[in-house]
Design a protein around this motif. Structure first.
Motif, PDB file in Angstrom:
ATOM      1  N   ALA A 265       0.838  -1.200   0.000  1.00  0.00           N
ATOM      2  CA  ALA A 265       0.000   0.000   0.000  1.00  0.00           C
ATOM      3  C   ALA A 265       0.872   1.248   0.000  1.00  0.00           C
ATOM      4  O   ALA A 265       0.551   2.242  -0.679  1.00  0.00           O
ATOM      5  N   GLY A 266       1.970   1.206   0.756  1.00  0.00           N
ATOM      6  CA  GLY A 266       2.884   2.340   0.780  1.00  0.00           C
ATOM      7  C   GLY A 266       3.484   2.612  -0.582  1.00  0.00           C
ATOM      8  O   GLY A 266       3.658   3.772  -0.980  1.00  0.00           O
ATOM      9  N   ALA A 267       3.804   1.553  -1.330  1.00  0.00           N
ATOM     10  CA  ALA A 267       4.342   1.731  -2.681  1.00  0.00           C
ATOM     11  C   ALA A 267       3.335   2.456  -3.569  1.00  0.00           C
ATOM     12  O   ALA A 267       3.702   3.354  -4.341  1.00  0.00           O
ATOM     13  N   ALA A 268       2.066   2.089  -3.459  1.00  0.00           N
ATOM     14  CA  ALA A 268       1.028   2.760  -4.246  1.00  0.00           C
ATOM     15  C   ALA A 268       0.899   4.228  -3.849  1.00  0.00           C
ATOM     16  O   ALA A 268       0.758   5.115  -4.705  1.00  0.00           O
ATOM     17  N   LEU A 269       0.966   4.503  -2.559  1.00  0.00           N
ATOM     18  CA  LEU A 269       0.829   5.886  -2.072  1.00  0.00           C
ATOM     19  C   LEU A 269       1.984   6.773  -2.528  1.00  0.00           C
ATOM     20  O   LEU A 269       1.824   7.987  -2.655  1.00  0.00           O
ATOM     21  N   THR A 270       3.136   6.171  -2.771  1.00  0.00           N
ATOM     22  CA  THR A 270       4.314   6.958  -3.151  1.00  0.00           C
ATOM     23  C   THR A 270       4.634   6.853  -4.642  1.00  0.00           C
ATOM     24  O   THR A 270       5.747   7.159  -5.074  1.00  0.00           O
ATOM     25  N   GLY A 271       3.663   6.425  -5.445  1.00  0.00           N
ATOM     26  CA  GLY A 271       3.806   6.504  -6.886  1.00  0.00           C
ATOM     27  C   GLY A 271       4.218   5.244  -7.605  1.00  0.00           C
ATOM     28  O   GLY A 271       4.521   5.270  -8.794  1.00  0.00           O
ATOM     29  N   THR A 272       4.232   4.091  -6.898  1.00  0.00           N
ATOM     30  CA  THR A 272       4.579   2.820  -7.544  1.00  0.00           C
ATOM     31  C   THR A 272       3.495   1.797  -7.262  1.00  0.00           C
ATOM     32  O   THR A 272       3.650   0.914  -6.410  1.00  0.00           O
ATOM     33  N   PRO A 273       2.364   1.891  -7.959  1.00  0.00           N
ATOM     34  CA  PRO A 273       1.284   0.926  -7.714  1.00  0.00           C
ATOM     35  C   PRO A 273       1.680  -0.465  -8.178  1.00  0.00           C
ATOM     36  O   PRO A 273       2.078  -0.665  -9.325  1.00  0.00           O
ATOM     37  N   LEU A 274       1.584  -1.431  -7.266  1.00  0.00           N
ATOM     38  CA  LEU A 274       1.985  -2.810  -7.564  1.00  0.00           C
ATOM     39  C   LEU A 274       0.839  -3.786  -7.354  1.00  0.00           C
ATOM     40  O   LEU A 274       1.056  -4.993  -7.244  1.00  0.00           O
ATOM     41  N   GLY A 275      -0.383  -3.257  -7.312  1.00  0.00           N
ATOM     42  CA  GLY A 275      -1.551  -4.113  -7.245  1.00  0.00           C
ATOM     43  C   GLY A 275      -1.870  -4.611  -5.852  1.00  0.00           C
ATOM     44  O   GLY A 275      -1.214  -4.253  -4.872  1.00  0.00           O
ATOM     45  N   PRO A 276      -2.874  -5.475  -5.761  1.00  0.00           N
ATOM     46  CA  PRO A 276      -3.314  -5.997  -4.462  1.00  0.00           C
ATOM     47  C   PRO A 276      -2.431  -7.139  -3.980  1.00  0.00           C
ATOM     48  O   PRO A 276      -1.611  -7.675  -4.729  1.00  0.00           O
ATOM     49  N   VAL A 277      -2.619  -7.511  -2.719  1.00  0.00           N
ATOM     50  CA  VAL A 277      -1.994  -8.728  -2.210  1.00  0.00           C
ATOM     51  C   VAL A 277      -2.902  -9.910  -2.536  1.00  0.00           C
ATOM     52  O   VAL A 277      -4.101  -9.756  -2.738  1.00  0.00           O
ATOM     53  N   ARG A 278      -2.316 -11.083  -2.573  1.00  0.00           N
ATOM     54  CA  ARG A 278      -3.083 -12.305  -2.802  1.00  0.00           C
ATOM     55  C   ARG A 278      -3.539 -12.899  -1.473  1.00  0.00           C
ATOM     56  O   ARG A 278      -2.920 -12.676  -0.431  1.00  0.00           O
ATOM     57  N   PRO A 279      -4.633 -13.681  -1.514  1.00  0.00           N
ATOM     58  CA  PRO A 279      -5.072 -14.373  -0.296  1.00  0.00           C
ATOM     59  C   PRO A 279      -3.977 -15.298   0.216  1.00  0.00           C
ATOM     60  O   PRO A 279      -3.172 -15.787  -0.577  1.00  0.00           O
ATOM     61  N   PRO A 280      -3.911 -15.502   1.507  1.00  0.00           N
ATOM     62  CA  PRO A 280      -4.866 -15.098   2.537  1.00  0.00           C
ATOM     63  C   PRO A 280      -4.636 -13.702   3.105  1.00  0.00           C
ATOM     64  O   PRO A 280      -5.285 -13.310   4.067  1.00  0.00           O
ATOM     65  N   LEU A 281      -3.702 -12.926   2.519  1.00  0.00           N
ATOM     66  CA  LEU A 281      -3.485 -11.561   2.982  1.00  0.00           C
ATOM     67  C   LEU A 281      -4.659 -10.682   2.580  1.00  0.00           C
ATOM     68  O   LEU A 281      -5.410 -10.994   1.648  1.00  0.00           O
ATOM     69  N   VAL A 282      -4.805  -9.571   3.286  1.00  0.00           N
ATOM     70  CA  VAL A 282      -5.860  -8.600   2.966  1.00  0.00           C
ATOM     71  C   VAL A 282      -5.232  -7.228   2.795  1.00  0.00           C
ATOM     72  O   VAL A 282      -4.255  -6.882   3.461  1.00  0.00           O
ATOM     73  N   ASP A 283      -5.788  -6.456   1.873  1.00  0.00           N
ATOM     74  CA  ASP A 283      -5.314  -5.090   1.669  1.00  0.00           C
ATOM     75  C   ASP A 283      -5.775  -4.189   2.817  1.00  0.00           C
ATOM     76  O   ASP A 283      -6.827  -4.436   3.419  1.00  0.00           O
ATOM     77  N   PRO A 284      -5.008  -3.148   3.136  1.00  0.00           N
ATOM     78  CA  PRO A 284      -5.374  -2.270   4.248  1.00  0.00           C
ATOM     79  C   PRO A 284      -6.705  -1.558   4.028  1.00  0.00           C
ATOM     80  O   PRO A 284      -7.072  -1.218   2.899  1.00  0.00           O
ATOM     81  N   GLU A 285      -7.407  -1.335   5.133  1.00  0.00           N
ATOM     82  CA  GLU A 285      -8.661  -0.582   5.107  1.00  0.00           C
ATOM     83  C   GLU A 285      -8.363   0.906   4.911  1.00  0.00           C
ATOM     84  O   GLU A 285      -7.269   1.379   5.256  1.00  0.00           O
TER      85      GLU A 285
END
Length: 314
Positions: A265-285
């Motif tokens: 999520a931090g990478a996306a916030l700083t200009g490097t979007p790398l997509g979602p995480v795969r299960p069983p992980l969850v993306d931040p709220e």
């Protein structure tokens, strides 16, 4: 093998919205990490969601990392799971051009330190690649087991993810005093999730190298912290700890799996979007994303103040 003491990078694995591997994004991400001056690149490891990868995806990631790194830094690849699966991944890493392996804990099974040494030896026999053992979760060594690893010719070191400084100090002392011809070459690395917070303590007991997840999304803060560590700049180190690394670690520890998901999520916030995480992980709220954005801004503001003060002093 290149000296791994210093700051090591662990690239994230980019996925598209429909969970396909994005090798173009990965290539750019690896190129950026190599430019930071990290001493090693660890592809398809914990931060890279190794357990969520197919064998084919793993091969593609390692080959891409090797191609982009182009010999500028050594590329280590993750291997893990049960003994035979770990051997298969180790062989795939060698075939894909990796310079070394990071052996993750065996899946689920509890074992003794002696049993873990047997596991390491079994996997190490699959390839001639240098191998680092990752101690964490159910993979726990003791001083005798650490010394026993010296008899496995390709095992070059231990990365610790448990955080028991006394236990690491005992292992370092046992290895160095063993009289083994490889004793002084064996490396000990700090592999805690936000390793910057314990970098000084680990360095004091002989484990100077550390993994930096922050390199994936705030390389300016990660490299500034590393310079402060290297140069003995206690003021800068403490300011960056209090203004960025401590609040980041607190948020990162709030939800299981955030050790990876929050970095992505931090990478996306700083200009490097790398997509979602795969299960069983969850993306931040969303509230956690907003908090992370504030933490990043707070850290960068602190670094700007430090740099301004230093410029005026010069």
């Amino acid at each position: 093998m290149q000296d791994l003491r210093g700051m090591m990078s662990f690239p994230l694995t980019p996925f598209t919205a429909d969970s396909r591997l994005d090798l173009d994004a990965f290539s750019g991400h690896v190129a950026a990490l190599v430019s930071t001056g990290a001493t090693g690149l660890f592809a398809a490891c914990g931060t890279g969601e190794f357990p969520a990868l197919s064998t084919g995806e793993y091969r593609d990631l390692v080959r891409t990392a090797v191609r982009v790194a182009d010999g500028r830094v050594p590329v280590f690849a993750g291997a893990g799971g049960g003994p035979e699966i770990a051997r298969d991944f180790a062989a795939a890493a060698a075939e894909s051009g990796a310079d070394g392996l990071l052996l993750l804990p065996p899946y689920l099974v509890e074992c003794s330190p002696a049993g873990l040494v047997r596991h390491v030896r079994h996997v190490a026999e699959a390839t001639p690649l240098p191998l680092l053992v990752y101690q964490r979760a159910n993979a726990v060594l003791d001083p005798d087991a650490a010394v026993a690893l010296l008899d496995v010719p390709t095992v070059v070191g231990l990365k610790d993810g448990r955080g028991d400084i006394e236990a690491i100090a005992r292992m370092v002392a046992a290895v160095r005093a063993s009289g083994h011809p490889r004793a002084e070459l064996f490396v000990f690395l700090n592999g805690l999730p936000t390793a910057e917070l314990t970098a000084s303590a680990y360095a004091a007991v002989g484990a100077g190298g550390y993994s930096s997840a922050a390199l994936c999304f705030v390389p300016d803060l990660a490299t500034a912290f590393h310079r402060a560590m290297r140069d003995g700049d206690e003021r800068t180190r403490r300011v960056l700890e209090s203004e960025f690394f401590l609040p980041f670690a607190e948020l990162r520890g709030r939800v299981p799996g955030y050790s990876v998901a929050l970095v992505k999520a931090g990478a996306a916030l700083t200009g490097t979007p790398l997509g979602p995480v795969r299960p069983p992980l969850v993306d931040p709220e969303p509230p956690d994303l907003e908090r992370l954005e504030r933490i990043i801004a707070r850290g960068r503001d602190a670094l700007a103040r430090i740099e301004t003060t230093e410029a005026v002093a010069r």
